[in-house]
Design a protein around this motif. Structure first.
Motif, PDB file in Angstrom:
ATOM      1  N   GLY A  42     -15.258 -40.371  -3.296  1.00  0.00           N
ATOM      2  CA  GLY A  42     -13.916 -40.208  -2.759  1.00  0.00           C
ATOM      3  C   GLY A  42     -13.700 -41.184  -1.616  1.00  0.00           C
ATOM      4  O   GLY A  42     -14.594 -41.424  -0.820  1.00  0.00           O
ATOM      5  N   GLU A  43     -12.523 -41.760  -1.580  1.00  0.00           N
ATOM      6  CA  GLU A  43     -12.200 -42.687  -0.496  1.00  0.00           C
ATOM      7  C   GLU A  43     -10.700 -42.657  -0.274  1.00  0.00           C
ATOM      8  O   GLU A  43      -9.917 -42.524  -1.212  1.00  0.00           O
ATOM      9  N   GLY A  44     -10.302 -42.750   0.971  1.00  0.00           N
ATOM     10  CA  GLY A  44      -8.884 -42.701   1.289  1.00  0.00           C
ATOM     11  C   GLY A  44      -8.275 -41.396   0.821  1.00  0.00           C
ATOM     12  O   GLY A  44      -8.783 -40.319   1.111  1.00  0.00           O
ATOM     13  N   LYS A  45      -7.205 -41.496   0.043  1.00  0.00           N
ATOM     14  CA  LYS A  45      -6.515 -40.312  -0.458  1.00  0.00           C
ATOM     15  C   LYS A  45      -7.088 -39.802  -1.769  1.00  0.00           C
ATOM     16  O   LYS A  45      -6.663 -38.775  -2.269  1.00  0.00           O
TER      17      LYS A  45
END
Length: 148
Positions: A42-45
Motif C-alpha cells: 500500500g502506498e499513498g491512497k
C-alpha cells in the motif's frame, strides 16, 4: 535475460561490469521476460493489494541488453494501466470492453514502449528507467473468408 538462467557456479570467472544499464529516453521494442505475483504493502491512497511485477527486456543503442521492472497493481483505480499492459502485449484489443487477463501468456510477448528517466526517491541524483507508456500493439486483422 531471466535471473533464474543467470546462476553462476562457485568457480565461474567474474568480470567488472555495470549491473544497471541506463537507456536514453525514447521509444524501444521490448520482450516481456517474465512476471512475478507479489503483494503491494500500500502506498499513498492505495490499500495493500496484489500486484504483478513485469520484467521488460530492451536493447540499448550500444547493443547491450537492459531490463526494466514495472509494477502493475491489481486495483480498480489502476485498471487503465493493466489494460495498457495487455494492449501493449497484444493480448487485448482497443475495442475490447472486458477480458479475463491472460497472465501466463505475457512472457515472450513483444511490443513497443516509451521509456523515460526518473530521479531516485532516496537519491535524486541517480536516474532510473521507467516505462511511461506501452503503445497498443497493432494486431493482424485477418478474417477467415474475407479478402481485401
Amino acid at each position: 535475460m531471466s535471473i533464474e538462467r543467470e546462476e553462476m557456479g562457485w568457480d565461474d570467472p567474474i568480470r567488472n561490469e555495470a549491473g544497471f544499464i541506463e537507456l536514453p529516453e525514447g521509444d524501444y521494442d521490448f520482450v516481456i521476460d517474465h512476471f512475478d505475483r507479489a503483494r503491494s504493502s500500500g502506498e499513498g491512497k492505495l490499500p495493500p493489494c496484489d500486484m504483478a511485477v513485469v520484467y521488460f527486456n530492451m536493447t540499448a543503442p550500444d547493443g547491450r541488453e537492459a531490463q526494466i521492472r514495472e509494477n502493475y497493481l491489481l486495483h480498480r483505480s489502476l485498471m487503465w494501466k493493466l489494460a495498457e499492459l495487455f494492449k501493449g502485449a497484444g493480448l487485448m484489443q482497443e475495442g475490447d470492453e472486458e477480458i479475463p487477463p491472460k497472465w501466463n501468456m505475457l512472457p515472450g510477448c513483444t511490443g513497443r514502449a516509451r521509456v523515460i528517466l526518473v530521479p531516485g526517491v532516496k537519491d535524486p541524483s541517480k536516474k532510473f528507467n521507467r516505462i511511461k507508456e506501452l503503445y497498443p500493439k497493432k494486431l493482424n486483422s485477418f478474417k477467415p473468408g474475407a479478402f481485401s
